[in-house]
Design an enzyme around this catalytic site. Structure first.
Site, PDB file in Angstrom:
ATOM      1  N   GLY A 198       0.822  -1.219   0.000  1.00 32.86           N
ATOM      2  CA  GLY A 198       0.000   0.000   0.000  1.00 32.86           C
ATOM      3  C   GLY A 198       0.851   1.262   0.000  1.00 32.86           C
ATOM      4  CG  PHE A 210      -2.374   9.731   3.277  1.00 33.89           C
ATOM      5  CD1 PHE A 210      -1.456  10.783   3.323  1.00 33.89           C
ATOM      6  CD2 PHE A 210      -3.226   9.546   4.369  1.00 33.89           C
ATOM      7  CE1 PHE A 210      -1.391  11.619   4.432  1.00 33.89           C
ATOM      8  CE2 PHE A 210      -3.167  10.373   5.471  1.00 33.89           C
ATOM      9  CZ  PHE A 210      -2.236  11.405   5.507  1.00 33.89           C
ATOM     10  CG  ASP A 219      -0.139   0.616  -3.987  1.00 33.60           C
ATOM     11  OD1 ASP A 219      -0.167   1.214  -2.901  1.00 33.60           O
ATOM     12  OD2 ASP A 219      -1.120   0.605  -4.768  1.00 33.60           O
ATOM     13  CB  THR A 269      -8.724   3.818   2.883  1.00 31.48           C
ATOM     14  OG1 THR A 269      -8.492   4.684   1.767  1.00 31.48           O
ATOM     15  CG2 THR A 269      -7.564   2.866   3.040  1.00 31.48           C
ATOM     16  CB  THR A 293      -8.774   2.274  11.391  1.00 33.88           C
ATOM     17  OG1 THR A 293      -9.647   3.347  11.740  1.00 33.88           O
ATOM     18  CG2 THR A 293      -9.663   1.111  10.955  1.00 33.88           C
ATOM     19  CG  ASP A 294      -9.876   5.938  15.120  1.00 34.53           C
ATOM     20  OD1 ASP A 294     -10.065   5.613  13.934  1.00 34.53           O
ATOM     21  OD2 ASP A 294      -9.972   7.117  15.525  1.00 34.53           O
ATOM     22  CD  GLU A 295     -13.247   4.951  10.305  1.00 32.48           C
ATOM     23  OE1 GLU A 295     -14.275   4.397   9.884  1.00 32.48           O
ATOM     24  OE2 GLU A 295     -12.600   5.777   9.636  1.00 32.48           O
ATOM     25  CE1 TYR A 333     -10.739   1.369   5.822  1.00 33.44           C
ATOM     26  CE2 TYR A 333     -11.629   2.774   7.563  1.00 33.44           C
ATOM     27  CZ  TYR A 333     -10.542   2.203   6.917  1.00 33.44           C
ATOM     28  OH  TYR A 333      -9.267   2.456   7.371  1.00 33.44           O
ATOM     29  CE  LYS A 336      -7.654  -1.406   8.133  1.00 33.57           C
ATOM     30  NZ  LYS A 336      -6.445  -1.661   7.284  1.00 33.57           N
ATOM     31  CG  ASN A 358      -9.958  10.465  10.853  1.00 36.71           C
ATOM     32  OD1 ASN A 358     -10.411   9.411  11.278  1.00 36.71           O
ATOM     33  ND2 ASN A 358     -10.547  11.190   9.932  1.00 36.71           N
ATOM     34  CE  LYS A 407     -10.179   8.173   2.403  1.00 33.43           C
ATOM     35  NZ  LYS A 407      -8.943   7.452   2.545  1.00 33.43           N
ATOM     36  CG  ASN A 461     -16.471  16.077  10.519  1.00 38.29           C
ATOM     37  OD1 ASN A 461     -15.313  15.818  10.852  1.00 38.29           O
ATOM     38  ND2 ASN A 461     -17.363  15.124  10.249  1.00 38.29           N
ATOM     39  NE  ARG A 513     -19.072   8.915   5.503  1.00 37.23           N
ATOM     40  CZ  ARG A 513     -17.782   9.149   5.812  1.00 37.23           C
ATOM     41  NH1 ARG A 513     -17.372   9.058   7.044  1.00 37.23           N
ATOM     42  NH2 ARG A 513     -16.916   9.472   4.879  1.00 37.23           N
TER      43      ARG A 513
HETATM   44  N1  LIG Z   1      -5.908   7.464   6.548  1.00 36.21           N
HETATM   45  C1  LIG Z   1      -6.212   7.270   7.823  1.00 36.21           C
HETATM   46  O1  LIG Z   1      -6.650   8.200   8.517  1.00 36.21           O
HETATM   47  C2  LIG Z   1      -5.994   5.919   8.464  1.00 36.21           C
HETATM   48  C3  LIG Z   1      -6.093   5.797   9.863  1.00 36.21           C
HETATM   49  C4  LIG Z   1      -5.856   4.549  10.448  1.00 36.21           C
HETATM   50  C5  LIG Z   1      -5.542   3.467   9.675  1.00 36.21           C
HETATM   51  N2  LIG Z   1      -5.467   3.594   8.322  1.00 36.21           N
HETATM   52  C6  LIG Z   1      -5.088   2.410   7.541  1.00 36.21           C
HETATM   53  O2  LIG Z   1      -3.818   2.695   6.967  1.00 36.21           O
HETATM   54  C7  LIG Z   1      -3.700   2.059   5.699  1.00 36.21           C
HETATM   55  C8  LIG Z   1      -3.331   3.075   4.635  1.00 36.21           C
HETATM   56  O3  LIG Z   1      -4.369   4.069   4.564  1.00 36.21           O
HETATM   57  P1  LIG Z   1      -4.255   5.312   3.576  1.00 36.21           P
HETATM   58  O4  LIG Z   1      -5.032   6.402   4.180  1.00 36.21           O
HETATM   59  O5  LIG Z   1      -2.839   5.537   3.196  1.00 36.21           O
HETATM   60  O6  LIG Z   1      -5.059   4.771   2.329  1.00 36.21           O
HETATM   61  P2  LIG Z   1      -4.909   5.036   0.771  1.00 36.21           P
HETATM   62  O7  LIG Z   1      -6.240   4.711   0.197  1.00 36.21           O
HETATM   63  O8  LIG Z   1      -4.323   6.381   0.513  1.00 36.21           O
HETATM   64  O9  LIG Z   1      -3.821   3.966   0.313  1.00 36.21           O
HETATM   65  C9  LIG Z   1      -4.086   2.593   0.260  1.00 36.21           C
HETATM   66  C10 LIG Z   1      -3.165   1.991  -0.779  1.00 36.21           C
HETATM   67  O10 LIG Z   1      -3.406   0.582  -0.828  1.00 36.21           O
HETATM   68  C11 LIG Z   1      -3.362   0.168  -2.188  1.00 36.21           C
HETATM   69  N3  LIG Z   1      -4.109  -1.090  -2.303  1.00 36.21           N
HETATM   70  C12 LIG Z   1      -5.449  -1.286  -2.163  1.00 36.21           C
HETATM   71  N4  LIG Z   1      -5.741  -2.582  -2.326  1.00 36.21           N
HETATM   72  C13 LIG Z   1      -4.567  -3.229  -2.579  1.00 36.21           C
HETATM   73  C14 LIG Z   1      -4.204  -4.564  -2.839  1.00 36.21           C
HETATM   74  N5  LIG Z   1      -5.128  -5.535  -2.891  1.00 36.21           N
HETATM   75  N6  LIG Z   1      -2.911  -4.872  -3.024  1.00 36.21           N
HETATM   76  C15 LIG Z   1      -1.950  -3.897  -2.993  1.00 36.21           C
HETATM   77  N7  LIG Z   1      -2.233  -2.606  -2.772  1.00 36.21           N
HETATM   78  C16 LIG Z   1      -3.523  -2.268  -2.572  1.00 36.21           C
HETATM   79  C17 LIG Z   1      -3.967   1.322  -2.961  1.00 36.21           C
HETATM   80  O11 LIG Z   1      -3.596   1.316  -4.333  1.00 36.21           O
HETATM   81  C18 LIG Z   1      -3.395   2.525  -2.202  1.00 36.21           C
HETATM   82  O12 LIG Z   1      -2.167   2.917  -2.761  1.00 36.21           O
HETATM   83  C19 LIG Z   1      -5.028   1.354   5.457  1.00 36.21           C
HETATM   84  O13 LIG Z   1      -4.890   0.023   5.836  1.00 36.21           O
HETATM   85  C20 LIG Z   1      -5.995   2.086   6.370  1.00 36.21           C
HETATM   86  O14 LIG Z   1      -7.069   1.243   6.758  1.00 36.21           O
HETATM   87  C21 LIG Z   1      -5.690   4.798   7.708  1.00 36.21           C
END
Ligand SMILES: NC(=O)c1ccc[n+]([C@@H]2O[C@H](COP(=O)([O-])OP(=O)(O)OC[C@H]3O[C@@H](n4cnc5c(N)ncnc54)[C@H](O)[C@@H]3O)[C@@H](O)[C@H]2O)c1
Length: 343
Positions: A7, A11, A33, A87, A127-129, A152, A156, A181, A191, A251, A275
């Protein structure tokens, strides 16, 4: 040490790779990825040494692809850090199956490879969710029951349960970190922070869900990257670690901060239909990871301003990543269907 990190074109993943290459010596990263709509190699373009170097290699592929994961594991890796996931809560409402496939089956695939190839450590980014909704004054610790409130967070939570099963049945070494978050650069502009920033710059209204009193705890992405690395290197097998910043903000309050930073008109904020199943507030108790030696460093207002300015000054990045997304007919229809009715 050689790690598979998944991944990484998204982000947090791209920020994590940048953080690790800047702060950890003797580390080789295999980045995996599948480049879904939110993932793009441009997010990795300015990492130290570049995308292809002796410290970093990028593979375009999915965590669901058993043969590919086996192939990577065969060359010998010391650990897996899994960030790959779909996500976006709103998208999960329309396409829950995609979330089961990638966020649950994909994780199971990585867990089985961890067992088959005797990989020393697996870290899941959760995630905290997964705890569901609460009030800031009643934060959940890691023993709280899982009560996910949307498609979602339920995917998770399911993944977290599979990890417990893999530790128990296959005897793997695995740890979980549950972050709140995140905000910072390189977040896909669906987002709220980059989405609203973009709309303010374009002079468009900010479609704020419902009354806007829902609260999130905003954690700066680099602070989360430090938490991830600490849990990977020092966390105890089988343990879960919450990582929150204590920056609870509604928000509506967040929207006002964004408007103020860009010196725009508060009249841009427009309340729209809520939502479905919108959780009111996520809050976690982070004492356990603090005992391990972590605490968030970022000042929320300072980093929020820097983040907004980053999106304002990186319009080329915003346009490029959005163009890629709208190039996909499915995503174009999603944007039409999902965002048009809000304005
Ligand atoms: N953004 C937040 O606030 C947050 C908070 C807590 C946890 N998380 C967790 O952190 C992780 C990253 O979140 P993010 O915000 O960077 O998300 P994001 O959507 O920006 O990035 C996710 C990445 O995963 C890749 N991906 C999706 N399915 C895939 C697969 N089957 N194989 C390979 N790559 C794949 C996507 O192409 C993308 O690049 C996630 O697991 C999310 O649940 C995010």
């Amino acid at each position: 040490m050689k790690l598979l990190i998944t991944g990484t074109a998204g982000f947090i993943g791209s920020n994590l790779v940048r953080y690790l290459l800047n702060h950890v010596d003797d580390l080789q990263i295999i980045s995996l990825d599948s480049l879904e709509y939110a993932g793009d190699k441009i997010n990795l373009e300015n990492i130290p040494g570049g995308i292809e170097s002796d410290r970093h290699r990028f593979i375009h592929g999915s965590i669901c692809d058993t043969n590919l994961i086996d192939e990577i594991a065969t060359e010998g890796i010391d650990g897996i850090i899994n960030l790959a996931a779909h996500t976006h809560v709103d998208r999960a409402y329309y396409h829950p199956g995609v979330f089961i496939k990638n966020n649950v089956e994909g994780v199971l695939n990585l867990l089985r490879a961890t067992a088959r190839f005797d990989i020393k450590r697996y870290l899941q980014i959760s995630t905290d969710e997964v705890y569901g909704s609460t009030q800031p004054e009643h934060p959940f610790d890691e023993k709280a029951p899982l009560r996910p409130g949307n498609y979602y967070s339920s995917s998770k939570a399911a993944a977290d349960l599979y990890i417990a099963a893999a530790i128990n049945t296959d005897g793997i070494d695995a740890v979980i970190v549950r972050g709140t978050n995140n905000f910072g650069p390189y977040q896909f502009p669906e987002k709220v922070i980059p989405f609203f920033t973009r709309r303010i710059i374009d002079g468009e209204t900010l479609p704020l869900y419902g009354h806007g009193q829902q609260m999130r705890d905003w954690l700066y992405v680099e602070d989360f990257c430090r938490a991830i690395w600490l849990v990977f290197t020092r966390g105890v097998c089988g343990e879960i670690y919450n990582a929150g910043a204590g920056n609870h903000t509604s928000n509506l309050e967040l929207s006002k901060k964004l408007v103020k930073t860009l010196d725009a008109d508060y009249g841009l904020i427009k309340h729209v239909a809520d939502r479905p199943g919108h959780d009111f507030c996520y809050a976690v108790n982070s004492d356990k990871i603090r005992k391990l030696g972590w605490r968030p460093d970022a000042d929320f207002d300072t980093k929020l301003t820097e983040t907004v300015i980053w999106y304002r000054d990186n319009q080329e990045w915003v346009n490029s990543i959005m163009t890629k997304s709208s190039a996909d007919p499915d995503d174009e229809s999603f944007f039409e269907k999902h965002y048009r009715h809000r304005t």
